[in-house]
Design an enzyme around this catalytic site. Structure first.
Site, PDB file in Angstrom:
ATOM      1  N   SER A 174      78.284  26.668  28.530  1.00  0.00           N
ATOM      2  CA  SER A 174      78.208  25.980  27.242  1.00  0.00           C
ATOM      3  C   SER A 174      77.224  24.817  27.381  1.00  0.00           C
ATOM      4  O   SER A 174      76.064  25.053  27.708  1.00  0.00           O
ATOM      5  CB  SER A 174      79.600  25.513  26.798  1.00  0.00           C
ATOM      6  OG  SER A 174      79.564  24.995  25.486  1.00  0.00           O
ATOM      7  N   HIS A 201      77.373  29.508  24.708  1.00  0.00           N
ATOM      8  CA  HIS A 201      77.747  29.024  23.381  1.00  0.00           C
ATOM      9  C   HIS A 201      76.510  28.464  22.700  1.00  0.00           C
ATOM     10  O   HIS A 201      75.960  27.446  23.114  1.00  0.00           O
ATOM     11  CB  HIS A 201      78.826  27.951  23.493  1.00  0.00           C
ATOM     12  CG  HIS A 201      80.080  28.433  24.146  1.00  0.00           C
ATOM     13  ND1 HIS A 201      80.979  27.577  24.749  1.00  0.00           N
ATOM     14  CD2 HIS A 201      80.589  29.686  24.303  1.00  0.00           C
ATOM     15  CE1 HIS A 201      81.991  28.280  25.243  1.00  0.00           C
ATOM     16  NE2 HIS A 201      81.769  29.560  24.989  1.00  0.00           N
ATOM     17  N   MET A 294      81.663  22.235  28.034  1.00  0.00           N
ATOM     18  CA  MET A 294      82.872  21.592  27.524  1.00  0.00           C
ATOM     19  C   MET A 294      83.928  22.645  27.229  1.00  0.00           C
ATOM     20  O   MET A 294      83.617  23.772  26.853  1.00  0.00           O
ATOM     21  CB  MET A 294      82.530  20.823  26.244  1.00  0.00           C
ATOM     22  CG  MET A 294      83.711  20.191  25.546  1.00  0.00           C
ATOM     23  SD  MET A 294      84.461  18.872  26.512  1.00  0.00           S
ATOM     24  CE  MET A 294      83.297  17.540  26.191  1.00  0.00           C
TER      25      MET A 294
END
Length: 359
Positions: A174, A201, A294
């Site tokens: 991410s 992501h 995260m």
């Protein structure tokens, strides 16, 4: 701001950079609607931004791309070289390649303006912008900058033909992932006895450009995944933004399935969805890797790969931009090895050379 944690008693000082006076006012008003954020200055172009970052030392910069004198990408490059500071790109630029390039240069996140360069409706993305400015304060830029790649030495001797079922390498990332994945894929050899499946992501309109950028730099063939596509050794498949990617067997061949189902771990695509399908399909010939990011996406996926007899790795805290995803997997006890990003490529190759992969 004296701490990089999300301490709600500490004010985040922000520099807003945009060539439009109207947008500077709108962005400032939106950010300061949150009591934890204070806009301490603004800049109208990249050259002014570079100088103000040096002199006023903001905690976070919001940075447009299309500006006179010096554009946002060049300003970002100079900021990261001269005065490393967390940067959130806020731009109406529609070319995904520019957004991906910004993330490669070290931007923490990219927030698109909803209606182009002059977006009086910026309130539509207000919550996203505020959350990403806060997220930026968690980034350890010294670690992010360590992932810059210099000349790459050969990774290993040619692997040659390997017997048995091919490996599947499942990778999730991410925040900080574009740089980490760029480093990893540049170092994996063309004869890697595996197909690589990647969940990063990223917004839907960015992932194809991101895959193209990786393809230009990797010995492997990298492309955005397509539904029904056969999974082949020596290729890497990037999950499209906004949709889950899984693998399944059809007529004896592994294929990709794109699934427009509910988000998992509040994200779509989810590394968990992809990794769980890899574990189910490829069993002990599966390898899972969780990189910087995260949240906790990928922890359950690694658990399933480990339970199926596969191997699991996580990026260490020192080299992670944000240690959320690796930490979640490590704390669950489902990680076989915790490694610096620089050691990850060789560890993957060595494991595939030495581990016994059975049908």
């Amino acid at each position: 701001m004296t701490s990089k944690g999300l301490d709600m008693s500490v004010t985040i000082d922000v520099l807003v950079v945009d060539d439009s006076p109207l947008m500077r006012r709108i962005i400032t008003s939106l950010l300061e609607s949150d009591p934890c954020i204070r806009v301490i200055s603004t800049a109208s172009d990249g050259q002014e931004a570079v100088e103000k970052v040096r002199t006023i030392r903001p905690d976070v910069v919001t940075l447009d791309i299309e500006m006179p004198r010096m554009d946002g990408l060049e300003a970002l490059r100079q900021i990261m070289q001269r005065t490393p500071t967390p940067v959130v790109m806020l731009s109406g630029v529609k070319e995904a390649a520019a957004a991906v390039r910004a993330l490669e240069l070290g931007a923490v996140e990219f927030v698109p303006k909803p209606s182009g360069n002059i977006s009086v409706d910026l309130y539509k993305t207000g919550d996203e912008l505020i959350s990403k400015v806060k997220l930026a304060t968690l980034v350890k830029l010294d670690r992010a900058l360590e992932s810059k790649t210099g000349p790459l030495a050969p990774l290993s001797p040619p692997l040659g033909r390997m017997r048995g079922r091919p490996w599947m390498l499942a990778v999730g990332a991410s925040t900080g992932g574009p740089r980490a994945l760029g480093y990893l894929l540049r170092r994996l050899p063309a004869d890697l006895p595996a197909a690589v499946l990647i969940v990063q992501h990223m917004p839907a309109n960015f992932t194809n450009s991101f895959a193209q950028r990786l393809n230009q730099r990797s010995p492997l063939h990298v492309a955005e995944a397509q539904d029904g596509q056969e999974v082949r050794v020596g290729s890497a498949y990037v999950a499209p933004g906004g949709i889950h990617m899984a693998v399944e067997k059809e007529r004896g061949r592994p294929i990709i399935r794109l699934q427009d189902t509910k988000p998992v771990n509040s994200v779509r695509p989810s590394a968990d969805v992809m990794m769980i399908s890899v574990a189910s399909l490829n069993g002990p010939c599966s390898m899972g890797v969780v990189l910087t990011g995260m949240g906790s996406d990928g922890a359950e996926g690694l658990a399933q790969i480990k339970a199926a007899g596969g191997l699991t790795l996580a990026q260490d805290k020192e080299s992670s931009t944000i240690f959320g995803m690796p930490k979640a997997a490590i704390e669950r006890g489902v990680v076989d090895g915790v490694l610096a990003l620089s050691k990850m490529p060789r560890a993957i190759v060595t494991a595939m050379q030495e581990a016994k992969c059975h049908e």
